[in-house]
Motif scaffolding. Structure first.
Motif, PDB file in Angstrom:
ATOM      1  N   GLU A  39       0.833  -1.213   0.000  1.00  0.00           N
ATOM      2  CA  GLU A  39       0.000   0.000   0.000  1.00  0.00           C
ATOM      3  C   GLU A  39       0.865   1.258   0.000  1.00  0.00           C
ATOM      4  O   GLU A  39       0.573   2.220  -0.717  1.00  0.00           O
ATOM      5  CB  GLU A  39      -0.927   0.009   1.214  1.00  0.00           C
ATOM      6  N   HIS A  46       2.176   4.729  -8.015  1.00  0.00           N
ATOM      7  CA  HIS A  46       1.170   3.782  -8.514  1.00  0.00           C
ATOM      8  C   HIS A  46       1.536   3.259  -9.902  1.00  0.00           C
ATOM      9  O   HIS A  46       1.363   2.076 -10.182  1.00  0.00           O
ATOM     10  CB  HIS A  46      -0.206   4.447  -8.546  1.00  0.00           C
ATOM     11  N   CYS A  54      -1.770  -2.996  -7.072  1.00  0.00           N
ATOM     12  CA  CYS A  54      -2.455  -2.013  -6.227  1.00  0.00           C
ATOM     13  C   CYS A  54      -3.918  -2.393  -6.012  1.00  0.00           C
ATOM     14  O   CYS A  54      -4.455  -2.221  -4.915  1.00  0.00           O
ATOM     15  CB  CYS A  54      -2.311  -0.622  -6.827  1.00  0.00           C
ATOM     16  N   ASN A  55      -4.565  -2.934  -7.036  1.00  0.00           N
ATOM     17  CA  ASN A  55      -5.947  -3.403  -6.874  1.00  0.00           C
ATOM     18  C   ASN A  55      -6.011  -4.616  -5.941  1.00  0.00           C
ATOM     19  O   ASN A  55      -6.945  -4.748  -5.153  1.00  0.00           O
ATOM     20  CB  ASN A  55      -6.565  -3.744  -8.227  1.00  0.00           C
ATOM     21  N   SER A  58      -5.783  -3.274  -2.467  1.00  0.00           N
ATOM     22  CA  SER A  58      -7.057  -2.658  -2.078  1.00  0.00           C
ATOM     23  C   SER A  58      -8.085  -3.716  -1.693  1.00  0.00           C
ATOM     24  O   SER A  58      -8.779  -3.588  -0.674  1.00  0.00           O
ATOM     25  CB  SER A  58      -7.572  -1.806  -3.239  1.00  0.00           C
ATOM     26  N   GLU A  59      -8.172  -4.775  -2.484  1.00  0.00           N
ATOM     27  CA  GLU A  59      -9.114  -5.855  -2.182  1.00  0.00           C
ATOM     28  C   GLU A  59      -8.716  -6.579  -0.893  1.00  0.00           C
ATOM     29  O   GLU A  59      -9.571  -6.945  -0.082  1.00  0.00           O
ATOM     30  CB  GLU A  59      -9.177  -6.839  -3.354  1.00  0.00           C
ATOM     31  N   ARG A  61      -7.141  -5.252   1.678  1.00  0.00           N
ATOM     32  CA  ARG A  61      -7.501  -4.358   2.790  1.00  0.00           C
ATOM     33  C   ARG A  61      -8.999  -4.453   3.057  1.00  0.00           C
ATOM     34  O   ARG A  61      -9.440  -4.508   4.209  1.00  0.00           O
ATOM     35  CB  ARG A  61      -7.090  -2.929   2.446  1.00  0.00           C
ATOM     36  N   ARG A  62      -9.808  -4.486   1.981  1.00  0.00           N
ATOM     37  CA  ARG A  62     -11.261  -4.588   2.159  1.00  0.00           C
ATOM     38  C   ARG A  62     -11.630  -5.894   2.851  1.00  0.00           C
ATOM     39  O   ARG A  62     -12.431  -5.909   3.782  1.00  0.00           O
ATOM     40  CB  ARG A  62     -11.970  -4.508   0.805  1.00  0.00           C
TER      41      ARG A  62
END
Length: 81
Positions: A39, A46, A54-55, A58-59, A61-62
């Protein structure tokens, strides 16, 4: 002959190179320290890190925050009144 030897040497050295780590959503969920590092790198640059990684961060972390989506408050299909 010398060119062939140099080409073979280059191929051998290339084959010995350590592969880049492959970070998946699951591996990032399981390793929070690596998730934080990815992150941070995505925030810093990026374009260099790429959309895929990066995606995935993000997923991950979610999923760490929200869970797997099977909580006790998730609506379950059932009979309609």
């Amino acid at each position: 002959m010398k060119k062939i030897c140099m080409l073979l040497l280059a191929l051998v050295l290339t084959a010995c190179e350590k592969p880049a780590p492959t970070d998946t959503v699951e591996s990032l969920v399981a390793n929070p320290e690596r998730l934080k590092e990815v992150e941070r790198l995505c925030r810093a640059d990026h374009a260099k890190m790429g959309d895929t990684l990066c995606n995935a961060a993000s997923e991950a972390r979610r999923r760490r925050f929200m869970g797997d989506g099977k909580g006790k408050y998730t609506p379950q299909p059932g009979p309609q009144n």
